[in-house]
Design a protein around this motif. Sequence first.
Motif, PDB file in Angstrom:
ATOM      1  N   LYS B  28      48.710  -0.007  51.489  1.00  0.00           N
ATOM      2  CA  LYS B  28      50.134  -0.043  52.196  1.00  0.00           C
ATOM      3  C   LYS B  28      50.124  -0.979  53.378  1.00  0.00           C
ATOM      4  O   LYS B  28      49.036  -1.183  54.033  1.00  0.00           O
ATOM      5  CB  LYS B  28      50.702   1.158  52.588  1.00  0.00           C
ATOM      6  CG  LYS B  28      51.401   2.119  51.359  1.00  0.00           C
ATOM      7  CD  LYS B  28      52.415   2.665  51.691  1.00  0.00           C
ATOM      8  CE  LYS B  28      53.303   3.322  50.473  1.00  0.00           C
ATOM      9  NZ  LYS B  28      54.312   4.135  50.893  1.00  0.00           N
ATOM     10  N   TYR B  76      53.509   9.685  53.331  1.00  0.00           N
ATOM     11  CA  TYR B  76      53.679   8.721  52.412  1.00  0.00           C
ATOM     12  C   TYR B  76      54.193   7.497  53.051  1.00  0.00           C
ATOM     13  O   TYR B  76      54.261   6.634  52.400  1.00  0.00           O
ATOM     14  CB  TYR B  76      54.857   9.443  51.598  1.00  0.00           C
ATOM     15  CG  TYR B  76      54.260  10.347  50.630  1.00  0.00           C
ATOM     16  CD1 TYR B  76      53.551   9.958  49.154  1.00  0.00           C
ATOM     17  CD2 TYR B  76      54.364  11.816  50.925  1.00  0.00           C
ATOM     18  CE1 TYR B  76      52.976  10.624  48.687  1.00  0.00           C
ATOM     19  CE2 TYR B  76      53.738  12.629  49.864  1.00  0.00           C
ATOM     20  CZ  TYR B  76      53.016  12.166  48.770  1.00  0.00           C
ATOM     21  OH  TYR B  76      52.369  13.124  47.807  1.00  0.00           O
ATOM     22  N   ASP B  80      49.899   5.831  49.579  1.00  0.00           N
ATOM     23  CA  ASP B  80      50.577   6.150  48.266  1.00  0.00           C
ATOM     24  C   ASP B  80      50.269   7.677  47.848  1.00  0.00           C
ATOM     25  O   ASP B  80      51.193   8.219  46.883  1.00  0.00           O
ATOM     26  CB  ASP B  80      50.532   5.085  47.457  1.00  0.00           C
ATOM     27  CG  ASP B  80      51.253   3.754  47.535  1.00  0.00           C
ATOM     28  OD1 ASP B  80      52.342   4.092  47.809  1.00  0.00           O
ATOM     29  OD2 ASP B  80      50.903   2.707  47.311  1.00  0.00           O
TER      30      ASP B  80
END
Lengths: 232, 232, 232, 232
Positions: B28, B76, B80
Amino acid sequence: MTSDERRKPRGAETTSHLQILQRRPVQKETPNTARGRRTRSALIEASRSLFEERGFRETRISDIAERSNTSYGTFYHYFDSKEAVLNELFIGVAGEMFAASRIRRDTPHDPLAKIEAANRQYFAAAKRNAGLLAVIEEMALRDLHFRELKIQMRDLFIRRNEAEITKLQKSGVIDAGLNARIAAAALGGMVENFMQMWFIHDVEFDEEDALRTLTQLWAQALGVPVPSRAPA
Amino acid sequence: MTSDERRKPRGAETTSHLQILQRRPVQKETPNTARGRRTRSALIEASRSLFEERGFRETRISDIAERSNTSYGTFYHYFDSKEAVLNELFIGVAGEMFAASRIRRDTPHDPLAKIEAANRQYFAAAKRNAGLLAVIEEMALRDLHFRELKIQMRDLFIRRNEAEITKLQKSGVIDAGLNARIAAAALGGMVENFMQMWFIHDVEFDEEDALRTLTQLWAQALGVPVPSRAPA
Amino acid sequence: MTSDERRKPRGAETTSHLQILQRRPVQKETPNTARGRRTRSALIEASRSLFEERGFRETRISDIAERSNTSYGTFYHYFDSKEAVLNELFIGVAGEMFAASRIRRDTPHDPLAKIEAANRQYFAAAKRNAGLLAVIEEMALRDLHFRELKIQMRDLFIRRNEAEITKLQKSGVIDAGLNARIAAAALGGMVENFMQMWFIHDVEFDEEDALRTLTQLWAQALGVPVPSRAPA
Amino acid sequence: MTSDERRKPRGAETTSHLQILQRRPVQKETPNTARGRRTRSALIEASRSLFEERGFRETRISDIAERSNTSYGTFYHYFDSKEAVLNELFIGVAGEMFAASRIRRDTPHDPLAKIEAANRQYFAAAKRNAGLLAVIEEMALRDLHFRELKIQMRDLFIRRNEAEITKLQKSGVIDAGLNARIAAAALGGMVENFMQMWFIHDVEFDEEDALRTLTQLWAQALGVPVPSRAPA
DNA sequence: GATGAATGAGGATTCATTCAT
DNA sequence: GATGAATGAATCCTCATTCAT
């Protein structure tokens, strides 16, 4: 691991956590009837194949019931938990591994031949049981009970190694300065690790090359002379 | 593992199951603010300590949120899944292990000294990272992605071993008939396995004895002469 | 029960069994948001009505989730178990019962009037909470934690009775030879038992008859003179 | 409970729920052989001890089979369900309680002596059967069938009380204005409740103090004169 | 960025009861 | 009469993940 290889106590937190998982599997009574024995076997066989295929944790009780053509409740009639089945499978595998690696009467007394025979037999037995050995390895990392079992099984081999090494030292064939206990653990671990890469992690090796090389390394590591050979 | 150590395809059923788990973790976005970086670090540190203490599978997202003083949602926001965190931790450990075991400039050219130096540095780095190495080992047994990572990390070491062995063979110091690839895998495995017993399964060994013995075994296995020594 | 009414230790076997059930309910954190508080209340209300309708044991978590229009998981978000909810309900009922039976300022000092007022208020509160009182009674018979709660609640009433009796003895109105502690327990028990038959086991009684008769029995039992009255 | 103590119909939902449980236990055939009678007795004795130790609900058929050294199937050969066994045990206990509390020929006609004798015998019988009485109490709270049984048993005592009270009223010893039915229920309940606290909930009381005090309360409550006594 | 309430599929386990031997 | 193997519905509880605030 020989008798003086003691295990260190872990930090309180870690240990306590593992102990929770330990729940020593208790044997339920053996079935009295032929039908019962058949059902119990079916459950064990189904469990074994499922553990090998998808791992212990990923196997559901319902999978086992289904594959053994019994019902949910029947599993619990014979076993307290998946752990109990694994325990029993483990005992069987350990026995087979140990029996298979016992040096046969007809093995020559020549140290090199003995090392090679032991390795050959060990690999053969491990190859047959690779699936379960992977499961045991996995469990040993998180469950104190299975860790204990794994280490005890390993210990059987290593003590034998150690005895052989000590004998060679006493007979003057090899260096008496070598720490026999550590050497036995290290060489046994070399073969175990190789087996894991080969049969569990599926790295490809040529069988004869592997056997010849490991035997040569083992022998030379101890100082047992190995006759020279032309490159492969 | 050298380039020609190929992995065998597994049976369809087994593989398909592992592939479910494979879901390659996706990175991410990196946080932009200082606060964001702090939160992300806290999550990673909390994860690391929890993975080490109770294992990957037994660590809940809620545990991580709690220990890092954040919330469910925050986890989160940055990752992930647990796998993604482990992946990142793994990359870090692999880097540290490899860096630590790089042979230093000041190491003598004497083969024995080089072997000993490599082992000493490997054990030191492994001891620092034992908790995570156990997690990696466990995951490698059931998750194809982590198996790949583990084997790649191992491969780095083994290729270096192989190169050293080949060099010694070319310079005539040791038997050219030895299969360098297999020997490198076997000796690297010997040290790895020893490390696991020592630091992960907590079997006790005397540090200097262990280093001396392993170094002697490694050298002699290859045929590198080792000066005799009095028994310990 | 006054402070010197100690509970006998049970035989080991029995006690240990009850202790297993005891699992002292632990309070989960209170919700932070208005929405959370609403959900929690809905769960409690749904639990209460279900416990009253069909009993504690016969109420499923799924029933509670359904009636409160939440999901299965939501219940566990707020409570660890059904026991935890019952515990909270119990505390509330005990508080209400005790508050309701407190003698009001405007009650005359005449002993008979005080006894009647206490009984009237006790029955009124019990009637409102009969469903839950039945649940508590049931649980107290098998769960050490709820037995303790029940006895503590009962104790509050009985101590008050005992104090009144002692006061009457000191003022010379009634026989000083009466064991105040036992008399308080017995008369309190008389009213409790009557309440149970009336509101829990649904035996019908005329309200005014019951109140008048119980008050007369209570007063006369202690030796408080009761003015004669024509038959009903 | 006298004949005019009618039970109120409950709300539909509640009642329907209890009725599910009601299934009036049906008696299975009595065994013909000595062996059969022995087996049946063993089942009953095992059930009784288990019900007392861990309660009705917590007793499994398998527990009963185990403790009576029989098998699953055997239990069902003699009884339809656990309820059927409890029913039989209950009938026995009720009979014993009632028989034990029957006023003996040699009891003096003095009202006070009769009250004390009745109480003494009631407590003695209850003490012997405390375990089962607790089970009955528990079941009566949730199972309509056992509630009926419990109330019928209680009724036997209370009718006797009522008859005594009416007799005393007719002979002019006590106030004719007292509602005999309610007074009988209340005083009987006083003793029952005291018994429960004492023998089921294990609150400690001195036996002689308790008997003396309860007898005095009972007598005075009705208006039967009690000779003064020095404080204990 | 951060929060934490809500979801609900998933899996373990229990146990009364049946029935073939 | 006695046995105990087999059944499977019922229920509990967990926990990764989503999403409204």
